[in-house]
Design a protein around this motif. Structure first.
Motif, PDB file in Angstrom:
ATOM      1  N   PRO A  44      32.863  34.204  30.346  1.00 13.50           N
ATOM      2  CA  PRO A  44      33.236  34.438  31.747  1.00 13.50           C
ATOM      3  C   PRO A  44      32.017  34.504  32.658  1.00 13.50           C
ATOM      4  CG  PRO A  44      33.323  36.493  30.518  1.00 13.50           C
ATOM      5  CD  PRO A  44      32.954  35.423  29.523  1.00 13.50           C
ATOM      6  N   ALA A  45      32.250  34.151  33.915  1.00 15.83           N
ATOM      7  CA  ALA A  45      31.257  34.296  34.979  1.00 15.83           C
ATOM      8  C   ALA A  45      31.994  34.808  36.208  1.00 15.83           C
ATOM      9  CB  ALA A  45      30.552  32.981  35.272  1.00 15.83           C
ATOM     10  N   PHE A  46      31.311  35.600  37.038  1.00 20.35           N
ATOM     11  CA  PHE A  46      31.979  36.274  38.144  1.00 20.35           C
ATOM     12  C   PHE A  46      31.223  36.046  39.448  1.00 20.35           C
ATOM     13  CE2 PHE A  46      32.561  38.787  34.268  1.00 20.35           C
ATOM     14  CZ  PHE A  46      33.933  38.738  34.146  1.00 20.35           C
ATOM     15  N   ALA A  47      31.971  36.109  40.545  1.00 20.79           N
ATOM     16  CA  ALA A  47      31.401  36.031  41.888  1.00 20.79           C
ATOM     17  C   ALA A  47      32.242  36.908  42.801  1.00 20.79           C
ATOM     18  CB  ALA A  47      31.368  34.598  42.403  1.00 20.79           C
ATOM     19  N   VAL A  48      31.572  37.617  43.705  1.00 22.39           N
ATOM     20  CA  VAL A  48      32.276  38.511  44.615  1.00 22.39           C
ATOM     21  C   VAL A  48      32.973  37.692  45.688  1.00 22.39           C
ATOM     22  CG1 VAL A  48      32.021  40.388  46.281  1.00 22.39           C
ATOM     23  CG2 VAL A  48      30.648  40.372  44.198  1.00 22.39           C
ATOM     24  N   MET A  49      34.225  38.021  45.971  1.00 22.24           N
ATOM     25  CA  MET A  49      34.989  37.379  47.028  1.00 22.24           C
ATOM     26  C   MET A  49      35.472  38.460  47.988  1.00 22.24           C
ATOM     27  SD  MET A  49      38.337  34.927  46.838  1.00 22.24           S
ATOM     28  CE  MET A  49      39.424  36.321  46.590  1.00 22.24           C
ATOM     29  N   PRO A  50      34.935  38.511  49.227  1.00 23.34           N
ATOM     30  CA  PRO A  50      35.328  39.572  50.155  1.00 23.34           C
ATOM     31  C   PRO A  50      36.811  39.504  50.474  1.00 23.34           C
ATOM     32  CG  PRO A  50      33.388  38.396  50.932  1.00 23.34           C
ATOM     33  CD  PRO A  50      33.944  37.622  49.781  1.00 23.34           C
ATOM     34  N   GLY A  51      37.431  40.674  50.546  1.00 24.66           N
ATOM     35  CA  GLY A  51      38.838  40.776  50.917  1.00 24.66           C
ATOM     36  C   GLY A  51      38.992  41.552  52.203  1.00 24.66           C
ATOM     37  N   GLU A  52      40.230  41.867  52.536  1.00 19.80           N
ATOM     38  CA  GLU A  52      40.491  42.595  53.768  1.00 19.80           C
ATOM     39  C   GLU A  52      40.061  44.056  53.658  1.00 19.80           C
ATOM     40  OE1 GLU A  52      44.549  42.097  54.672  1.00 19.80           O
ATOM     41  OE2 GLU A  52      44.421  39.944  55.051  1.00 19.80           O
ATOM     42  N   ASP A  53      40.396  44.703  52.575  1.00 16.60           N
ATOM     43  CA  ASP A  53      40.083  46.116  52.400  1.00 16.60           C
ATOM     44  C   ASP A  53      38.917  46.297  51.426  1.00 16.60           C
ATOM     45  OD1 ASP A  53      42.201  46.754  54.102  1.00 16.60           O
ATOM     46  OD2 ASP A  53      43.636  46.670  52.440  1.00 16.60           O
ATOM     47  N   GLU A  54      39.139  45.890  50.186  1.00 17.87           N
ATOM     48  CA  GLU A  54      38.118  46.001  49.154  1.00 17.87           C
ATOM     49  C   GLU A  54      37.840  44.624  48.582  1.00 17.87           C
ATOM     50  OE1 GLU A  54      38.950  48.941  46.237  1.00 17.87           O
ATOM     51  OE2 GLU A  54      39.795  50.352  47.662  1.00 17.87           O
ATOM     52  N   PRO A  55      36.587  44.386  48.176  1.00 18.20           N
ATOM     53  CA  PRO A  55      36.253  43.039  47.684  1.00 18.20           C
ATOM     54  C   PRO A  55      36.956  42.714  46.383  1.00 18.20           C
ATOM     55  CG  PRO A  55      34.432  44.557  47.318  1.00 18.20           C
ATOM     56  CD  PRO A  55      35.446  45.306  48.144  1.00 18.20           C
ATOM     57  N   GLY A  56      37.441  41.485  46.300  1.00 18.10           N
ATOM     58  CA  GLY A  56      37.993  40.982  45.051  1.00 18.10           C
ATOM     59  C   GLY A  56      36.925  40.219  44.300  1.00 18.10           C
ATOM     60  N   ALA A  57      37.330  39.317  43.423  1.00 23.51           N
ATOM     61  CA  ALA A  57      36.357  38.582  42.614  1.00 23.51           C
ATOM     62  C   ALA A  57      36.930  37.243  42.207  1.00 23.51           C
ATOM     63  CB  ALA A  57      35.961  39.391  41.382  1.00 23.51           C
ATOM     64  N   LEU A  58      36.025  36.303  42.016  1.00 26.20           N
ATOM     65  CA  LEU A  58      36.335  35.009  41.408  1.00 26.20           C
ATOM     66  C   LEU A  58      35.888  35.060  39.954  1.00 26.20           C
ATOM     67  CD1 LEU A  58      35.267  32.385  44.095  1.00 26.20           C
ATOM     68  CD2 LEU A  58      37.523  32.644  43.139  1.00 26.20           C
ATOM     69  N   VAL A  59      36.767  34.704  39.057  1.00 31.62           N
ATOM     70  CA  VAL A  59      36.470  34.719  37.627  1.00 31.62           C
ATOM     71  C   VAL A  59      36.481  33.271  37.129  1.00 31.62           C
ATOM     72  CG1 VAL A  59      37.105  35.613  35.371  1.00 31.62           C
ATOM     73  CG2 VAL A  59      37.564  36.968  37.415  1.00 31.62           C
TER      74      VAL A  59
END
Length: 564
Positions: free
Chosen positions: A293-308
């Motif tokens: 797996p590799a991850f990247a931060v994806m900003p959201g409306e309230d709390e940041p999500g992630a791309l996996v």
């Protein structure tokens, strides 16, 4: 300068991007006309309410007061009619707004004269109507309507001054009202065109963004890497098809990641706690796929999500193996070329020494060892050079039955060192395939040679060359089988790796090259082995379509006979 050149220098008048001289498109104009109709009803109702006494005593008044009452009633009726026409989708919006604003100016100009001039507030309505004309109509027609309003404002002041109804100072506010109407018309017209241009730009950008979204969706959907979008609660929001496949093809896509793969969920949790943590491969529970797996931060409306990103380890390993094999083949080819020249000189010297009349028996034995080992080294060099060349296949129709019989006859004449029981079993009839004949010969020869070297030594060695076909399925299988010791299950996956061998005199390239040649011709080379019983190699290939075989045969016959 000729006429064509003079015409080409003339400025070209272009109409608006919507195909007409109106500042705004028909859809937006229709919407504004609807709002204006409601506004006109309100204004006409307020005028009627404010002058109710005129309408009530319509028969007991002077001509001017009766005309004012009739004008208010007519304007109220006209406003109702315009509202009805604006609600009809079949009416022409541009034509409707042109006549409506012209009628507004005429009605309001008449009311300006009969209701007492600028003090009645009708002048403000004329300025507003002029601004609307600049926004909704072509500039020439808008200026015409504004000119009528301005003349009405100044004309009413001049008439009142001539009748001694107003002082001389009334001309100043009348002129200011007229100038304001002109300026409002020009500014609103320019603003309308700016709004039109911004609207066109926004529509183009919206179309481009939509196209980019579709393109990104297609790219992500067809990626060979799994992509997941998760929110702050590690709930799966989106996934591409490869990630869906790796996660076991769930029926519901918006699920908690922990419900599909607790191991991957724990890895995401560790990464969120420490983004610099070293990631290790994860085995997904649903599909048993080994992914990195590799991850990247994806900003959201309230709390940041992630791309996996889920990279299949088997694909990565295969690519790494292919790269290493290609690099190794090129390096080995360079070395083999350097070895070939001194090896040829060494072989030639040994042959000359063997032919010497003064050579002793012991020296002859040593010379034979040199020649045998030189021959072995030359075979290794030939295999390495063949691996490094990786010649492109040239498929052609091949009739397998006769081809295999000729191959078996040729191979049988070369096997004099062993008492080998060699058998060929081929079905009757003709079997056509599309294959590079030279590469098919090389592949089968390497498999037969491998079979001879691994045939049993505890019982009479036996080898078989078989062919069977399944016309309903559209393929045939060539099998090379021996009765040797077999291959242990722990090593059966390694036999096709380059330079892997269990023979002291082997190079470890024969089976690897045979598989590469089969794959170059869209064929599949597999192996079955049972320890103590023997090993069988299978080449599975598709049967040639009859039409293609017939056309190739006719073309070959024409070429041989010299026909065009």
């Amino acid at each position: 300068m000729n006429a064509a050149q003079s015409d080409s220098r003339k400025p070209v008048r272009t109409r608006s991007l919507y195909g007409n001289p109106y500042p705004l498109p028909a859809t937006l104009t229709r919407r504004i006309v609807g709002y204006l109709s409601v506004y006109r009803i309100v204004i006409a109702s307020l005028l009627a309410a404010g002058n109710f006494d005129l309408i009530r005593d319509l028969q007991n008044q002077s001509f001017s007061r009766t005309f004012a009452a009739l004008l208010i009633i007519a304007y109220l009726l006209f406003a109702s009619f315009e509202l009805f026409m604006a609600r009809r989708h079949t009416s022409n919006a541009h034509r409707l707004v042109r006549y409506a604003l012209l009628a507004d100016v005429l009605f309001l100009s008449g009311l300006l004269f009969v209701l007492g001039g600028l003090g009645s507030g009708v002048g403000t309505l004329l300025v507003f109507t002029s601004a609307l004309a600049g926004m909704l109509l072509p500039l020439r027609f808008a200026l015409f309507i504004t000119s009528v309003a301005t003349l009405a404002l100044i004309g009413q002041a001049v008439t009142g001054l001539a009748l001694s109804l107003y002082p001389l100072g009334i001309l100043l506010p009348a002129g200011m009202y007229g100038a304001t109407a002109m300026v409002a018309c020009m500014l609103c017209h320019r603003l309308a065109y700016w709004a039109r241009d911004y609207r066109v730009t926004a529509e183009k950008q919206e179309s481009q963004i939509a196209d980019l979204e579709k393109l990104n969706e297609v790219i992500i959907r067809n990626m060979s890497t799994g992509v997941l979008v998760i929110d702050a609660d590690r709930r799966i929001k989106l996934m591409n098809e490869y990630a869906w496949f790796l996660l076991g093809s769930p029926k519901v896509r918006e699920l908690l990641l922990a419900d599909l793969s607790p191991r991957l969920d724990r890895t995401v949790e560790k990464w969120q706690a420490n983004p610099s943590v070293e990631l290790r491969p994860v085995v997904l529970e649903t599909s048993q796929a080994n992914v990195l797996p590799a991850f990247a931060v994806m900003p959201g409306e309230d709390e940041p999500g992630a791309l996996v990103f889920l990279n299949d380890e088997s694909v990565i390993s295969k690519r790494a193996l292919e790269l290493s094999a290609n690099s190794l083949a090129k390096l080995s080819g360079s070395i083999a070329h350097e070895i070939r020249n001194p090896l040829a000189a060494l072989t030639h010297a040994a042959q000359l020494l063997d032919e010497s009349p003064s050579i002793t028996l012991n020296d002859m034995r040593l010379t034979n060892i040199i020649l045998d080992q030189s021959k072995r080294m030359n075979g290794i060099v030939e295999n390495i050079l063949q691996l490094s060349r990786q010649e492109q296949s040239r498929p052609e129709p091949v009739e397998l039955n006769q081809f295999l019989k000729d191959l078996a006859k040729e191979f049988g004449t070369t096997q004099t060192a062993k008492d080998l029981d060699f058998e060929i079993l081929v079905e009757t009839g003709k079997t056509h395939v599309v294959f590079d004949k030279s590469q098919l010969h090389q592949s089968l020869w390497k498999l037969l040679d491998n079979t001879v070297h691994h045939a049993s030594v505890k019982r009479p060695p036996r080898a078989q060359l078989k062919m069977r076909k399944d016309e309903s399925a559209g393929y045939c299988v060539i099998t090379v089988q021996d009765n040797g010791p077999g291959i242990p299950k722990s090593r059966i996956t390694d036999i096709f790796e380059p330079f892997f061998t269990t023979r002291k005199a082997g190079s470890g390239l024969g089976l690897y090259i045979a598989r590469q040649l089969c794959e170059a011709n869209q064929a599949e080379l597999t192996v079955d082995s049972q320890p103590g019983v023997g090993t069988a190699f299978h080449i599975r290939m598709g049967l040639a379509p009859r039409g293609r075989t017939r056309s190739r045969s006719v073309a070959t016959a024409h070429a041989e006979s010299g026909q065009t």
